[in-house]
Design an enzyme around this catalytic site. Structure first.
Site, PDB file in Angstrom:
ATOM      1  N   CYS A  30      13.766  -9.963  17.653  1.00 37.83           N
ATOM      2  CA  CYS A  30      14.835  -9.031  17.991  1.00 37.83           C
ATOM      3  C   CYS A  30      14.996  -8.007  16.857  1.00 37.83           C
ATOM      4  O   CYS A  30      14.702  -8.291  15.710  1.00 37.83           O
ATOM      5  CB  CYS A  30      16.192  -9.684  18.221  1.00 37.83           C
ATOM      6  SG  CYS A  30      16.186 -10.884  19.540  1.00 37.83           S
ATOM      7  N   ARG A  36       9.243  -6.617  17.102  1.00 37.97           N
ATOM      8  CA  ARG A  36       9.984  -7.864  16.868  1.00 37.97           C
ATOM      9  C   ARG A  36      10.551  -8.466  18.141  1.00 37.97           C
ATOM     10  O   ARG A  36      11.092  -9.568  18.134  1.00 37.97           O
ATOM     11  CB  ARG A  36      11.134  -7.607  15.910  1.00 37.97           C
ATOM     12  CG  ARG A  36      10.615  -7.381  14.546  1.00 37.97           C
ATOM     13  CD  ARG A  36      11.702  -7.003  13.620  1.00 37.97           C
ATOM     14  NE  ARG A  36      11.135  -7.012  12.294  1.00 37.97           N
ATOM     15  CZ  ARG A  36      11.308  -7.979  11.419  1.00 37.97           C
ATOM     16  NH1 ARG A  36      12.058  -9.001  11.707  1.00 37.97           N
ATOM     17  NH2 ARG A  36      10.735  -7.918  10.245  1.00 37.97           N
ATOM     18  N   TRP A  68      14.216 -10.230  22.104  1.00 36.84           N
ATOM     19  CA  TRP A  68      13.240 -11.261  22.468  1.00 36.84           C
ATOM     20  C   TRP A  68      14.080 -12.434  22.941  1.00 36.84           C
ATOM     21  O   TRP A  68      14.803 -13.055  22.169  1.00 36.84           O
ATOM     22  CB  TRP A  68      12.393 -11.649  21.256  1.00 36.84           C
ATOM     23  CG  TRP A  68      11.303 -12.612  21.580  1.00 36.84           C
ATOM     24  CD1 TRP A  68      10.056 -12.318  22.066  1.00 36.84           C
ATOM     25  CD2 TRP A  68      11.337 -14.044  21.419  1.00 36.84           C
ATOM     26  NE1 TRP A  68       9.332 -13.466  22.225  1.00 36.84           N
ATOM     27  CE2 TRP A  68      10.083 -14.534  21.837  1.00 36.84           C
ATOM     28  CE3 TRP A  68      12.297 -14.952  20.974  1.00 36.84           C
ATOM     29  CZ2 TRP A  68       9.763 -15.892  21.816  1.00 36.84           C
ATOM     30  CZ3 TRP A  68      11.984 -16.298  20.954  1.00 36.84           C
ATOM     31  CH2 TRP A  68      10.731 -16.754  21.375  1.00 36.84           C
ATOM     32  N   ASN A 110      21.052 -11.020  16.143  1.00 33.52           N
ATOM     33  CA  ASN A 110      19.764 -11.734  16.062  1.00 33.52           C
ATOM     34  C   ASN A 110      20.059 -13.169  15.657  1.00 33.52           C
ATOM     35  O   ASN A 110      20.948 -13.385  14.835  1.00 33.52           O
ATOM     36  CB  ASN A 110      18.879 -11.141  14.962  1.00 33.52           C
ATOM     37  CG  ASN A 110      18.273  -9.816  15.353  1.00 33.52           C
ATOM     38  OD1 ASN A 110      18.435  -9.365  16.473  1.00 33.52           O
ATOM     39  ND2 ASN A 110      17.585  -9.193  14.419  1.00 33.52           N
ATOM     40  N   GLY A 111      19.278 -14.106  16.178  1.00 34.36           N
ATOM     41  CA  GLY A 111      19.477 -15.507  15.794  1.00 34.36           C
ATOM     42  C   GLY A 111      19.976 -16.313  16.984  1.00 34.36           C
ATOM     43  O   GLY A 111      19.962 -15.832  18.122  1.00 34.36           O
ATOM     44  N   GLU A 122      -8.256 -19.644  13.447  1.00 33.58           N
ATOM     45  CA  GLU A 122      -7.596 -18.333  13.407  1.00 33.58           C
ATOM     46  C   GLU A 122      -8.245 -17.389  14.430  1.00 33.58           C
ATOM     47  O   GLU A 122      -7.548 -16.642  15.128  1.00 33.58           O
ATOM     48  CB  GLU A 122      -7.680 -17.779  11.976  1.00 33.58           C
ATOM     49  CG  GLU A 122      -7.169 -16.371  11.773  1.00 33.58           C
ATOM     50  CD  GLU A 122      -5.700 -16.165  12.162  1.00 33.58           C
ATOM     51  OE1 GLU A 122      -4.972 -17.135  12.402  1.00 33.58           O
ATOM     52  OE2 GLU A 122      -5.309 -14.984  12.235  1.00 33.58           O
ATOM     53  N   LYS A 149      -6.248 -15.657  17.500  1.00 34.48           N
ATOM     54  CA  LYS A 149      -6.229 -14.202  17.742  1.00 34.48           C
ATOM     55  C   LYS A 149      -6.638 -13.915  19.183  1.00 34.48           C
ATOM     56  O   LYS A 149      -6.004 -13.132  19.866  1.00 34.48           O
ATOM     57  CB  LYS A 149      -7.210 -13.464  16.817  1.00 34.48           C
ATOM     58  CG  LYS A 149      -6.836 -13.246  15.395  1.00 34.48           C
ATOM     59  CD  LYS A 149      -5.646 -12.379  15.128  1.00 34.48           C
ATOM     60  CE  LYS A 149      -4.389 -13.219  15.132  1.00 34.48           C
ATOM     61  NZ  LYS A 149      -3.812 -13.547  13.871  1.00 34.48           N
ATOM     62  N   GLU A 194      -3.899 -15.075  21.746  1.00 38.30           N
ATOM     63  CA  GLU A 194      -2.584 -14.403  21.746  1.00 38.30           C
ATOM     64  C   GLU A 194      -2.642 -12.972  22.249  1.00 38.30           C
ATOM     65  O   GLU A 194      -1.674 -12.490  22.824  1.00 38.30           O
ATOM     66  CB  GLU A 194      -1.884 -14.496  20.391  1.00 38.30           C
ATOM     67  CG  GLU A 194      -2.442 -13.659  19.286  1.00 38.30           C
ATOM     68  CD  GLU A 194      -1.659 -13.799  17.994  1.00 38.30           C
ATOM     69  OE1 GLU A 194      -0.429 -13.884  18.030  1.00 38.30           O
ATOM     70  OE2 GLU A 194      -2.302 -13.831  16.927  1.00 38.30           O
ATOM     71  N   HIS A 210     -17.415 -35.656  20.334  1.00 37.07           N
ATOM     72  CA  HIS A 210     -16.364 -36.653  20.573  1.00 37.07           C
ATOM     73  C   HIS A 210     -15.448 -36.237  21.711  1.00 37.07           C
ATOM     74  O   HIS A 210     -14.308 -36.691  21.784  1.00 37.07           O
ATOM     75  CB  HIS A 210     -15.569 -36.890  19.279  1.00 37.07           C
ATOM     76  CG  HIS A 210     -16.422 -37.384  18.162  1.00 37.07           C
ATOM     77  ND1 HIS A 210     -16.955 -38.653  18.143  1.00 37.07           N
ATOM     78  CD2 HIS A 210     -16.884 -36.752  17.057  1.00 37.07           C
ATOM     79  CE1 HIS A 210     -17.688 -38.798  17.043  1.00 37.07           C
ATOM     80  NE2 HIS A 210     -17.662 -37.657  16.378  1.00 37.07           N
ATOM     81  N   LYS A 229       7.217 -10.634  16.590  1.00 33.12           N
ATOM     82  CA  LYS A 229       6.926 -10.786  15.167  1.00 33.12           C
ATOM     83  C   LYS A 229       8.128 -11.446  14.499  1.00 33.12           C
ATOM     84  O   LYS A 229       9.262 -11.218  14.912  1.00 33.12           O
ATOM     85  CB  LYS A 229       6.718  -9.385  14.588  1.00 33.12           C
ATOM     86  CG  LYS A 229       6.035  -9.355  13.270  1.00 33.12           C
ATOM     87  CD  LYS A 229       4.555  -9.215  13.440  1.00 33.12           C
ATOM     88  CE  LYS A 229       3.824  -9.145  12.128  1.00 33.12           C
ATOM     89  NZ  LYS A 229       2.412  -9.453  12.313  1.00 33.12           N
TER      90      LYS A 229
HETATM   91  C1  F6R Z   1      -0.198 -14.917  14.832  1.00 33.61           C
HETATM   92  C2  F6R Z   1       0.987 -14.771  14.018  1.00 33.61           C
HETATM   93  C3  F6R Z   1       1.908 -15.926  13.928  1.00 33.61           C
HETATM   94  C4  F6R Z   1       2.565 -15.991  12.532  1.00 33.61           C
HETATM   95  C5  F6R Z   1       3.628 -17.110  12.514  1.00 33.61           C
HETATM   96  C6  F6R Z   1       4.238 -17.276  11.148  1.00 33.61           C
HETATM   97  O1  F6R Z   1      -1.007 -13.778  14.792  1.00 33.61           O
HETATM   98  O2  F6R Z   1       1.255 -13.739  13.466  1.00 33.61           O
HETATM   99  O3  F6R Z   1       1.269 -17.115  14.235  1.00 33.61           O
HETATM  100  O4  F6R Z   1       1.587 -16.237  11.581  1.00 33.61           O
HETATM  101  O5  F6R Z   1       4.627 -16.805  13.436  1.00 33.61           O
HETATM  102  O6  F6R Z   1       4.866 -16.115  10.712  1.00 33.61           O
HETATM  103  P1  F6R Z   1       5.140 -15.855   9.183  1.00 33.61           P
HETATM  104  O7  F6R Z   1       3.816 -15.711   8.508  1.00 33.61           O
HETATM  105  O8  F6R Z   1       5.931 -14.576   9.162  1.00 33.61           O
HETATM  106  O9  F6R Z   1       5.909 -17.019   8.672  1.00 33.61           O
END
Ligand code: F6R
Length: 609
Positions: free
Chosen positions: A2, A27, A74, A99-100, A482, A486, A489, A505, A604
Site C-alpha cells: 500500500c 507497493r 494492496w 497501511n498495515g 531464485e 523470478k 512471479e 528422489h 513490494k
Molecule cells: C521477489 C521479492 C520478494 C522479496 C520478499 C522480501 O522478487 O522481491 O520475495 O524478496 O518479499 O522482501 P525484503 O527483501 O524487502 O524483506
C-alpha cells in the site's frame, strides 16, 4: 505494501497526490483513492484498479483543494473493490488512509456499532476513521483524538488523518508501518516512502515507532508515545530524483537488471580499502563482535532468503563457523535453539518486511550476542533496530520482482563473510582472492548482460509452457531457486527448483518432452555430478537449457540449448549466474504479456504478516 501520500499546501494538491501514488504504485495496485478538502468539505474519489483509473476519473471531474490524502491499496481485509478502497471516512468529517493491519478491528467494530457507527466496507481501516470521530467528540482536537484512538489499536499502522474542521492540517501516526514527512517552501507533505515526494521536496524526516505528529503548511509537531514534544531535524535525501522513472526501458525490471553493474559498484565504493574489507563498514562495534562470534543465524523472506542460503555456503566454507538460515515467518513462530555467541543477521531490501522485523525483535529477546542487517533502505526499521548494518546501495527498486536488490545483497554478504572469515583466521592470500573476485563483479555482470538477445530467443520456448524445473548444486542451488521464483512471479509459469541430486528422489517423474529444465552449471568441482543429473533428464526427453561457463564441455544438440556465462571466480559465480536467469524470466513475461513490474496479487515491501 500500500502507498500513502498527503499534502497541505497553498495550491491544488490533486496532481501532487496522483504523481505520488503513481510513484508508489509498485507497493500495491488493486485500487486507489483520494480525498481533498475544499471549502470545509471532504470530496472523495476512489477507483478499482490502478492509479491510472483514478487519474482518468480526476481528469473528467477535477478535485480542487489544497489539503488532501491519497492511497494505493494492496488488499488485506476485504476484496479489491471501490467500497474497500481508501480513503475511508466517518460521516462527512473525517478521512483516513492507512497501511498495515489492525488486529483488534473486529472487537473495536462491535464497540463502535453499539455507539451507532455504520460500517460500509470490509476493511479494518474504517474502524480507525470511526474511532477518531468518537474520540473527537471528547477532545474537540484532532491531534488529541488521534493520540487517544491509536492507543486502542493493536497491530500495525501508518495512518494519515484529515478533518474538515481543521482544513490546514493533517495528523500522521506511525506504528510498524513507515511514514515520512517532506518539507517544501510553505507547504508540507507526507508519504509512506520518500520516493513519492521527490518531485516536490528533498527535505525529509521519518517518524519513529509510536510517534504521532501534527503537520501544517509551515509546522511539524511530533509527539512520542508519552505525548512529549520531540525535536528532530529534516534531512536532505540522497535518493536520485529520477529513481521513479523508467528511462529508455519499457519496464522498471529491465532498467533495474541493467543497473546492476552500477549498483554493485556503488555498493562496493569505499568499502574495500587497500585491498582489505574492514569491519568498520558494518558498524563501530563490528570488530569486537566478529572477534567473538561463533555461530550465525540468518532470517529473511523470498528473494532475500535466497541470498541467505548462498551466504550459508560461503560462511561455512570460508569462515568455518556454523550458519543456520531460516524463512522469517517460520523462525518467528517456533521454539528454536539459540547458540552461544551467535550473530543474528537479517537480510531485506525494504527493511520493513513484517516477518523479518518480528524475527529480529524475537532474536533480541532470545539473547543473541548481536544483530546485523543487510538492507537497502537507510532509516528503515531493520536498520534502526539492529546493532550493526550494512547498507546496500542498489537505489530505489520499483519493479516488484527483486533484481538489483538481490545481487547487491550478495555482494555485501560476501564482504561480510570475507570479513568474519578474516577474524576467524582466513589466510591473507585467500582474503585477497575474495577481494579480487568481488572487485570483478560489475565487469562480469556487464558481460553477462550481453547475452540478452540470445536469452530473448530462448524465452520463446517457455512462453507456451505451464511448468518448468530449475536445477543447481552447491551455492548455485539457491540461485536455481531464485531463477524459479523470478519466472513464477512475473510470468505465472509454475517453476520449481531442486538441488540436482534430489532429482531421482521424486521430481524425475515429472520429466517428459514438454518439460523445460533450466540448469545452472558453472565449471566447478560439482560439474561432473551435475552432468550426470542432466543425462538422467535427457534420457527421459526433458528439454535442457544450460547456463554454463564459456569453456564448459557442453554442446548444443537436440534437447540441449546452452547459454555461455563468463564468470572467472567460483566464489562470485552465484551473483553472475543470477543475471541470465533474471533476463530469461523477464523476456518470458514480456512474450506472455503479463504485467512485468506489477505482477498480479503481489506488492513490494510486505509490511503485513
Ligand atoms: C521477489 C521479492 C520478494 C522479496 C520478499 C522480501 O522478487 O522481491 O520475495 O524478496 O518479499 O522482501 P525484503 O527483501 O524487502 O524483506
Amino acid at each position: 505494501m500500500c502507498g500513502i501520500v498527503g499534502a497541505v499546501a497553498q495550491r491544488d494538491v490533486a496532481e501532487i497526490l496522483i504523481e505520488g501514488l503513481r510513484r508508489l504504485e509498485y507497493r500495491g495496485y488493486d485500487s486507489a483513492g483520494v480525498a481533498i478538502l475544499n471549502n470545509n468539505d471532504i470530496q472523495r474519489v476512489r477507483r478499482l484498479g490502478k492509479v491510472k483509473e483514478l487519474s482518468d476519473a480526476l481528469e473528467v471531474s477535477p478535485l480542487p483543494g489544497s489539503t488532501g490524502i491519497a492511497h494505493t491499496r494492496w488488499a488485506t481485509h476485504g476484496e479489491p473493490s471501490e467500497v474497500n478502497a481508501h480513503p475511508h471516512i466517518s460521516g462527512s468529517d473525517f478521512a483516513v488512509v492507512h497501511n498495515g493491519i489492525i488486529e483488534n478491528h473486529e472487537e473495536l467494530k462491535e464497540q463502535l456499532k453499539t455507539k451507532g457507527y455504520e460500517f460500509v466496507s470490509a476493511t479494518d481501516t474504517e474502524v480507525i476513521a470511526h474511532l477518531i470521530a468518537e474520540e473527537y467528540k471528547n477532545f474537540k482536537d484532532l491531534l488529541k483524538a488521534v493520540q487517544s484512538a491509536v492507543k486502542q489499536l493493536e497491530g500495525a499502522y501508518g495512518a494519515v488523518v484529515m478533518n474538515r474542521n481543521n482544513p490546514e492540517e493533517l495528523i500522521v501516526a506511525r506504528s510498524g508501518s513507515p511514514l515520512v514527512v517532506g518539507k517544501g517552501i510553505g507547504e508540507m507533505f507526507v508519504a509512506s516512502d520518500q520516493l513519492a515526494l521527490l518531485p516536490v521536496t528533498r527535505q525529509f524526516l521519518y517518524l519513529e515507532e509510536g510517534e504521532v505528529a501534527r503537520v501544517t503548511r509551515t509546522t511539524l509537531d511530533i509527539y512520542d508515545t508519552d505525548e512529549k514534544l520531540i525535536e528532530r531535524d529534516f534531512e536532505e535525501s540522497s535518493v536520485q530524483h529520477d529513481a521513479g522513472d523508467k528511462g529508455p526501458y519499457r519496464h522498471f525490471m529491465m532498467k533495474e537488471i541493467h543497473e546492476q553493474p552500477e549498483s554493485i559498484a556503488s555498493t562496493l565504493e569505499g568499502r574495500i580499502i587497500n585491498g582489505e574489507i574492514t569491519s568498520e563498514i558494518f558498524g563501530v562495534k563490528a570488530k569486537e563482535i566478529f572477534d567473538e562470534v561463533e555461530a550465525i543465524q540468518i532470517v529473511a523472506c523470498g528473494t532475500s532468503f535466497h541470498a541467505a542460503m548462498v551466504t550459508k555456503y560461503w560462511c561455512e566454507s570460508l569462515a568455518n563457523i556454523p550458519c543456520h538460515v531460516e524463512i522469517a515467518s517460520e523462525y518467528r513462530y517456533r521454539k528454536s535453539f539459540t547458540p552461544q555467541k551467535a550473530l543474528f543477521i537479517t537480510i531485506s531490501q525494504s527493511g520493513e518486511t513484517a516477518d523479518t522485523l518480528a524475527a529480529l525483535r524475537l532474536a533480541k529477546e532470545k539473547g543473541f550476542m548481536a544483530s546485523l542487517t543487510v538492507c537497502n533502505v537507510p532509516g528503515s526499521s531493520l536498520v534502526r533496530e539492529s546493532d550493526l548494518a550494512f547498507m546496500t546501495r542498489a537505489g530505489a527498486e520499483i519493479g516488484v520482482a527483486s533484481t538489483k536488490a538481490f545481487t547487491t545483497q550478495l555482494a555485501g554478504l560476501l564482504m561480510l563473510v570475507g570479513c568474519i572469515a578474516k577474524h576467524k583466521g582466513l589466510s591473507e592470500s585467500e582474503q585477497a582472492d575474495i577481494v579480487h573476485a568481488i572487485e570483478a563483479i560489475p565487469r562480469e555482470i556487464q558481460k553477462a548482460l550481453e547475452q540478452d538477445s540470445l536469452i530473448e530467443q530462448l524465452a520463446e520456448d517457455f512462453s507456451e509452457k505451464h511448468h518448468s524445473l530449475f536445477l543447481g548444486r552447491g551455492e548455485q542451488y539457491p540461485i536455481a531457486m531464485e531463477g524459479a521464483l523470478k519466472l513464477k512471479e512475473i510470468s505465472y509459469i509454475h517453476a520449481e527448483a531442486y538441488a540436482a541430486g534430489e532429482l531421482k528422489h521424486g521430481p524425475l517423474a515429472l520429466i517428459d518432452h514438454e518439460m523445460p529444465i533450466v540448469v545452472v552449471a558453472p565449471k566447478n568441482e560439482l560439474l561432473e555430478k551435475l552432468k550426470s543429473n542432466m543425462e538422467e533428464v535427457r534420457a527421459r526427453g526433458g528439454q535442457l537449457y544450460v547456463f554454463a561457463d564459456k569453456d564448459a564441455p557442453f554442446k548444443e544438440e537436440d534437447g540441449v540449448k546452452v547459454v555461455r556465462v563468463e564468470s572467472a571466480h567460483d566464489i562470485t559465480a552465484p551473483i553472475i549466474y543470477t543475471i541470465p536467469l533474471q533476463l530469461l524470466s523477464y523476456h518470458v513475461a514480456v512474450i506472455k504479456g503479463t504485467d512485468v513490474d506489477q505482477p498480479r496479487n503481489l506488492a513490494k515491501s510486505v509490511t503485513v504478516e
